[in-house]
Design a protein around this motif. Structure first.
Motif, short mmCIF file in Angstrom:
data_model
loop_
_atom_site.label_atom_id
_atom_site.label_comp_id
_atom_site.label_asym_id
_atom_site.label_seq_id
_atom_site.Cartn_x
_atom_site.Cartn_y
_atom_site.Cartn_z
N PRO A 14 85.05 62.15 127.81
CA PRO A 14 85.64 61.60 129.04
C PRO A 14 84.62 60.77 129.81
O PRO A 14 83.43 61.09 129.81
CB PRO A 14 86.04 62.85 129.84
N PRO A 15 85.07 59.70 130.48
CA PRO A 15 84.14 58.84 131.21
C PRO A 15 83.47 59.54 132.41
O PRO A 15 82.37 59.16 132.79
CB PRO A 15 85.00 57.67 131.69
N GLU A 16 84.12 60.53 132.96
CA GLU A 16 83.55 61.27 134.09
C GLU A 16 83.42 62.74 133.73
O GLU A 16 84.28 63.27 133.03
CB GLU A 16 84.43 61.09 135.34
N PRO A 17 82.39 63.41 134.14
CA PRO A 17 81.27 62.87 134.91
C PRO A 17 80.30 62.11 134.00
O PRO A 17 80.00 62.54 132.89
CB PRO A 17 80.61 64.11 135.50
N ALA A 18 79.83 61.01 134.51
CA ALA A 18 78.92 60.14 133.76
C ALA A 18 77.62 60.87 133.40
O ALA A 18 77.02 60.58 132.37
CB ALA A 18 78.62 58.87 134.55
N THR A 19 77.19 61.79 134.24
CA THR A 19 75.93 62.50 133.99
C THR A 19 75.97 63.25 132.65
O THR A 19 74.97 63.31 131.96
CB THR A 19 75.59 63.49 135.12
N LYS A 20 77.13 63.79 132.30
CA LYS A 20 77.24 64.50 131.02
C LYS A 20 77.15 63.52 129.86
O LYS A 20 76.53 63.83 128.84
CB LYS A 20 78.54 65.29 130.96
N ARG A 21 77.78 62.36 130.00
CA ARG A 21 77.71 61.33 128.95
C ARG A 21 76.27 60.88 128.74
O ARG A 21 75.80 60.74 127.62
CB ARG A 21 78.57 60.11 129.33
#
Length: 180
Positions: A14-21
């Motif tokens: 998923p695009p959010e949360p970006a911190t995980k990506r």
């Protein structure tokens, strides 16, 4: 000659949360993975890589994403060389950054010599900086699966930094009458 095989991880998160990506991307790059495109990366086949990628696959599922982990080989020698070139280019980029830091280290010692700053505190600081360089090069080497072109230059440059620090240390000892 046996063609190398790789572990191919494809994933969508998923695009959010970006911190995980971003954290996922950092973990994979920290293992030495090369990205063929967004969400598609390769690592040389090794038990350690397989184990760590399976853990990452679980983390991706927990993020609400999807992942597929495959073992693959190149279709032909030209494709294999493209992949190996990507691995080497990534490591050479790290080696270039390392070489820049070696230059900074050398300049710092040259500056201290120019102003006749031969103190134990400065020597200790420079020794700490050298230990950081040594550790950094070791981390890059662990990810250099295909002998990048700048590997030897980086190793030689680190040896030069070590010799430079030894020379500076001798001057500090002399300045503080350690040998008399």
């Amino acid at each position: 000659m046996v063609s190398p095989s790789w572990l191919l991880l494809t994933y969508k998160v998923p695009p959010e949360p970006a911190t995980k990506r971003v954290a996922l991307w950092r973990r994979l790059k920290g293992m030495g993975a090369v990205y063929l495109q967004n969400g598609v990366c390769l690592l040389p086949k090794a038990d350690d890589h397989a184990r760590r990628l399976k853990m990452i696959e679980n983390d991706i599922a927990e993020m609400g994403g999807e992942a597929v982990l495959l073992e693959t080989v190149a279709l032909d020698r030209a494709q294999e060389e493209k992949v190996v070139a990507r691995f080497r280019a990534d490591r050479d980029e790290q080696y270039r950054e390392f070489l820049g830091r070696c230059a900074d280290f050398e300049n710092e010692i040259a500056k201290e010599i120019a102003i006749n700053k031969f103190t134990y505190a400065e020597l200790e600081e420079e020794d700490t900086d050298l230990k950081k360089l040594q550790g950094w090069l070791e981390r890059i080497r662990k990810l250099d699966f295909y002998e990048a072109t700048l590997a030897e230059e980086a190793a030689a440059r680190l040896q030069a930094c070590e010799a430079l620090l030894d020379s500076y240390a001798q001057r500090v000892f002399d300045a503080n009458d350690e040998n008399h």
